[in-house]
Design a protein around this motif. Structure first.
Motif, PDB file in Angstrom:
ATOM      1  N   TYR A  77      28.081 -18.792  33.388  1.00 46.95           N
ATOM      2  CA  TYR A  77      27.084 -18.732  32.385  1.00 46.95           C
ATOM      3  C   TYR A  77      26.174 -17.875  31.937  1.00 46.95           C
ATOM      4  CZ  TYR A  77      29.081 -23.439  33.338  1.00 46.95           C
ATOM      5  OH  TYR A  77      30.004 -24.460  33.556  1.00 46.95           O
ATOM      6  N   PHE A  78      25.814 -16.851  32.957  1.00 49.90           N
ATOM      7  CA  PHE A  78      24.782 -15.846  32.547  1.00 49.90           C
ATOM      8  C   PHE A  78      25.445 -14.490  32.248  1.00 49.90           C
ATOM      9  CE2 PHE A  78      22.805 -19.440  34.776  1.00 49.90           C
ATOM     10  CZ  PHE A  78      21.475 -19.239  34.075  1.00 49.90           C
ATOM     11  N   LYS A  79      26.762 -14.455  32.231  1.00 46.29           N
ATOM     12  CA  LYS A  79      27.355 -13.077  31.835  1.00 46.29           C
ATOM     13  C   LYS A  79      26.469 -12.462  30.680  1.00 46.29           C
ATOM     14  CE  LYS A  79      32.050 -10.747  30.588  1.00 46.29           C
ATOM     15  NZ  LYS A  79      33.332 -11.268  30.308  1.00 46.29           N
ATOM     16  N   GLU A  80      26.539 -13.172  29.487  1.00 47.68           N
ATOM     17  CA  GLU A  80      26.051 -12.645  28.329  1.00 47.68           C
ATOM     18  C   GLU A  80      24.437 -12.180  28.371  1.00 47.68           C
ATOM     19  OE1 GLU A  80      29.806 -14.476  27.463  1.00 47.68           O
ATOM     20  OE2 GLU A  80      27.830 -15.495  28.213  1.00 47.68           O
ATOM     21  N   LEU A  81      23.862 -13.358  28.900  1.00 46.88           N
ATOM     22  CA  LEU A  81      22.214 -13.071  29.355  1.00 46.88           C
ATOM     23  C   LEU A  81      22.070 -11.819  30.293  1.00 46.88           C
ATOM     24  CD1 LEU A  81      21.637 -16.734  29.862  1.00 46.88           C
ATOM     25  CD2 LEU A  81      20.414 -15.489  28.096  1.00 46.88           C
ATOM     26  N   THR A  82      22.696 -11.732  31.063  1.00 47.11           N
ATOM     27  CA  THR A  82      22.474 -10.524  31.875  1.00 47.11           C
ATOM     28  C   THR A  82      22.977  -9.170  31.245  1.00 47.11           C
ATOM     29  OG1 THR A  82      23.242 -12.044  33.804  1.00 47.11           O
ATOM     30  CG2 THR A  82      23.208  -9.458  34.287  1.00 47.11           C
ATOM     31  N   VAL A 106      18.410 -23.997  33.432  1.00 43.35           N
ATOM     32  CA  VAL A 106      17.036 -23.408  33.202  1.00 43.35           C
ATOM     33  C   VAL A 106      16.589 -22.750  34.480  1.00 43.35           C
ATOM     34  CG1 VAL A 106      14.798 -24.065  32.288  1.00 43.35           C
ATOM     35  CG2 VAL A 106      16.672 -24.902  31.113  1.00 43.35           C
ATOM     36  N   ALA A 107      16.826 -23.834  35.517  1.00 44.29           N
ATOM     37  CA  ALA A 107      16.249 -23.282  36.920  1.00 44.29           C
ATOM     38  C   ALA A 107      16.592 -22.040  37.424  1.00 44.29           C
ATOM     39  CB  ALA A 107      16.507 -24.529  37.933  1.00 44.29           C
ATOM     40  N   GLU A 108      18.078 -21.891  36.911  1.00 43.73           N
ATOM     41  CA  GLU A 108      18.821 -20.698  37.352  1.00 43.73           C
ATOM     42  C   GLU A 108      18.372 -19.224  36.570  1.00 43.73           C
ATOM     43  OE1 GLU A 108      21.532 -18.194  39.653  1.00 43.73           O
ATOM     44  OE2 GLU A 108      20.840 -20.197  39.791  1.00 43.73           O
ATOM     45  N   ALA A 109      18.137 -19.665  35.260  1.00 48.11           N
ATOM     46  CA  ALA A 109      17.407 -18.624  34.422  1.00 48.11           C
ATOM     47  C   ALA A 109      16.143 -17.958  35.002  1.00 48.11           C
ATOM     48  CB  ALA A 109      17.339 -19.017  32.865  1.00 48.11           C
ATOM     49  N   HIS A 110      15.302 -18.922  35.495  1.00 49.16           N
ATOM     50  CA  HIS A 110      14.071 -18.305  36.081  1.00 49.16           C
ATOM     51  C   HIS A 110      14.196 -17.689  37.259  1.00 49.16           C
ATOM     52  CE1 HIS A 110      11.225 -20.350  33.210  1.00 49.16           C
ATOM     53  NE2 HIS A 110      11.691 -21.653  33.466  1.00 49.16           N
ATOM     54  N   VAL A 116      12.748 -18.068  29.084  1.00 50.37           N
ATOM     55  CA  VAL A 116      13.326 -19.185  28.567  1.00 50.37           C
ATOM     56  C   VAL A 116      12.211 -19.691  27.271  1.00 50.37           C
ATOM     57  CG1 VAL A 116      13.391 -21.649  29.166  1.00 50.37           C
ATOM     58  CG2 VAL A 116      14.241 -19.768  30.644  1.00 50.37           C
ATOM     59  N   VAL A 117      13.001 -20.175  26.171  1.00 52.15           N
ATOM     60  CA  VAL A 117      12.238 -20.299  25.123  1.00 52.15           C
ATOM     61  C   VAL A 117      12.486 -21.736  24.545  1.00 52.15           C
ATOM     62  CG1 VAL A 117      11.513 -19.803  22.532  1.00 52.15           C
ATOM     63  CG2 VAL A 117      11.762 -18.144  24.526  1.00 52.15           C
ATOM     64  N   PRO A 118      11.759 -22.824  24.687  1.00 57.76           N
ATOM     65  CA  PRO A 118      12.088 -24.221  24.229  1.00 57.76           C
ATOM     66  C   PRO A 118      11.685 -24.338  22.679  1.00 57.76           C
ATOM     67  CG  PRO A 118       9.988 -24.257  25.283  1.00 57.76           C
ATOM     68  CD  PRO A 118      10.269 -22.919  25.434  1.00 57.76           C
ATOM     69  N   LEU A 119      12.625 -24.840  21.860  1.00 55.74           N
ATOM     70  CA  LEU A 119      12.384 -24.996  20.679  1.00 55.74           C
ATOM     71  C   LEU A 119      11.900 -26.628  20.303  1.00 55.74           C
ATOM     72  CD1 LEU A 119      14.211 -22.481  20.370  1.00 55.74           C
ATOM     73  CD2 LEU A 119      15.333 -23.377  18.480  1.00 55.74           C
ATOM     74  N   VAL A 120      11.241 -26.701  19.384  1.00 58.74           N
ATOM     75  CA  VAL A 120      10.699 -27.969  18.848  1.00 58.74           C
ATOM     76  C   VAL A 120      11.917 -28.875  18.264  1.00 58.74           C
ATOM     77  CG1 VAL A 120       9.460 -29.145  17.352  1.00 58.74           C
ATOM     78  CG2 VAL A 120       8.324 -27.013  18.181  1.00 58.74           C
ATOM     79  N   GLY A 121      11.939 -30.170  18.877  1.00 58.09           N
ATOM     80  CA  GLY A 121      12.692 -30.920  18.427  1.00 58.09           C
ATOM     81  C   GLY A 121      12.579 -32.509  19.052  1.00 58.09           C
ATOM     82  N   PRO A 122      13.644 -33.266  18.666  1.00 58.03           N
ATOM     83  CA  PRO A 122      13.490 -34.722  19.188  1.00 58.03           C
ATOM     84  C   PRO A 122      13.549 -35.052  20.638  1.00 58.03           C
ATOM     85  CG  PRO A 122      15.603 -34.181  18.014  1.00 58.03           C
ATOM     86  CD  PRO A 122      15.043 -32.971  17.947  1.00 58.03           C
ATOM     87  N   SER A 123      12.791 -35.813  20.986  1.00 56.42           N
ATOM     88  CA  SER A 123      12.828 -36.298  22.456  1.00 56.42           C
ATOM     89  C   SER A 123      12.865 -37.883  22.252  1.00 56.42           C
ATOM     90  CB  SER A 123      11.668 -35.811  23.261  1.00 56.42           C
ATOM     91  OG  SER A 123      11.542 -36.476  24.366  1.00 56.42           O
ATOM     92  N   SER A 124      13.643 -38.497  22.803  1.00 55.02           N
ATOM     93  CA  SER A 124      13.580 -40.081  22.908  1.00 55.02           C
ATOM     94  C   SER A 124      12.655 -40.564  23.623  1.00 55.02           C
ATOM     95  CB  SER A 124      15.171 -40.674  23.271  1.00 55.02           C
ATOM     96  OG  SER A 124      15.383 -40.305  24.369  1.00 55.02           O
ATOM     97  N   ILE A 125      12.222 -40.026  24.765  1.00 57.93           N
ATOM     98  CA  ILE A 125      11.426 -40.381  25.715  1.00 57.93           C
ATOM     99  C   ILE A 125       9.960 -40.211  25.124  1.00 57.93           C
ATOM    100  CG2 ILE A 125      10.324 -40.146  27.980  1.00 57.93           C
ATOM    101  CD1 ILE A 125      13.083 -38.705  28.898  1.00 57.93           C
ATOM    102  N   LEU A 126       9.600 -39.231  24.647  1.00 59.09           N
ATOM    103  CA  LEU A 126       8.240 -38.981  23.765  1.00 59.09           C
ATOM    104  C   LEU A 126       8.028 -39.805  22.696  1.00 59.09           C
ATOM    105  CD1 LEU A 126       7.469 -35.333  24.506  1.00 59.09           C
ATOM    106  CD2 LEU A 126       6.568 -37.414  25.588  1.00 59.09           C
TER     107      LEU A 126
END
Length: 237
Positions: A77-82, A106-110, A116-126
């Motif tokens: 999953y990290f071939k392109e990111l690397t 996400v944990a592996e990316a760190h 890591v960049v989170p985008l604004v969007g819907p969260s059912s919990i919040l």
């Protein structure tokens, strides 16, 4: 070589809710990357089309991170990111990494030193918390409660005590086809004066959000079968 960026791309929570979820930056982002890590390839491709993807989908690289692909090496999953390419991470609905297996990516990316960049969007919990009228300063998300009825009854009583002790909103959920069973168990095991919010089909055409005491919920007739639902419990002292 500089590594790519992992963008966390939220997905609409319900059918026909796309326009409630998109932002200009989201559109710009999906049109700047061509590689995705997704929970479900079919629904991910549908979302990208609705969100205004301009490049041919045949040019996309889509890594399937569905339930049958987990518990294996994350390296592919990290071939392109690397290699320096930006990548988008998408869950089946809502925010990647929140009540979602994408958190492992996400944990592996760190661990790999990838931005890591989170985008604004819907969260059912919040969104459910926003609409509940309960304490938004202190809250706990428990995810899924135990399936066993005895254990679940014990857990419901336990989190009600936590709510009173900490003046804290307790949030939980269930697999949609078991919603009615959970709802019934909450009514059986929570105190009569405990407050319960049921938030179902958030952002959808049949959105249903209501807060009542357990006493008054027992007089209501609702069917939550197969409807994505968040439950919130609050018992003031």
């Amino acid at each position: 070589m500089q590594k790519g960026t992992l963008f966390l791309i939220p997905v609409p929570l319900a059918e026909n809710a796309a326009q409630k979820s998109f932002t200009p930056f989201l559109g710009d982002t999906i049109n700047s990357i061509s590689t995705y890590i997704v929970e479900n390839e079919k629904s991910a491709r549908k979302f990208l089309k609705e969100a205004g993807l301009k490049m041919p989908q045949s040019e996309l690289i889509v890594h399937d991170y569905g339930k049958h692909q987990r518990n294996t090496s994350l390296a592919p999953y990290f071939k392109e990111l690397t290699a320096g390419k930006d990548v988008g991470l998408m869950s089946e609905a809502g925010c990647p990494g929140v009540a979602d297996p994408g958190a492992e990516i996400v944990a592996e990316a760190h661990r790999r030193g990838i931005k890591v960049v989170p985008l604004v969007g819907p969260s059912s919990i919040l969104q459910a918390l926003m609409a509940s009228g309960f304490n938004g300063q202190s809250f706990t998300f428990h995810g899924y409660l135990p399936i066993d009825k005895v254990e679940r009854a014990k857990k419901i009583k336990e989190i009600e005590l936590l709510s009173t002790k900490n003046k804290q909103t307790q949030i939980f959920m269930e697999t949609p086809f078991r919603n009615n069973h959970l709802f019934e168990d909450v009514l059986k095991n929570a105190s009569a004066h405990a407050m319960l919010c049921v938030a179902s089909n958030i952002n959808g055409e049949e959105e249903y959000i209501k807060t009542l005491s357990v006493t008054f919920w027992k007089k209501e007739r609702i069917d939550l079968h197969k409807k994505p639902t968040i439950f919130l419990l609050y018992k003031p002292a």
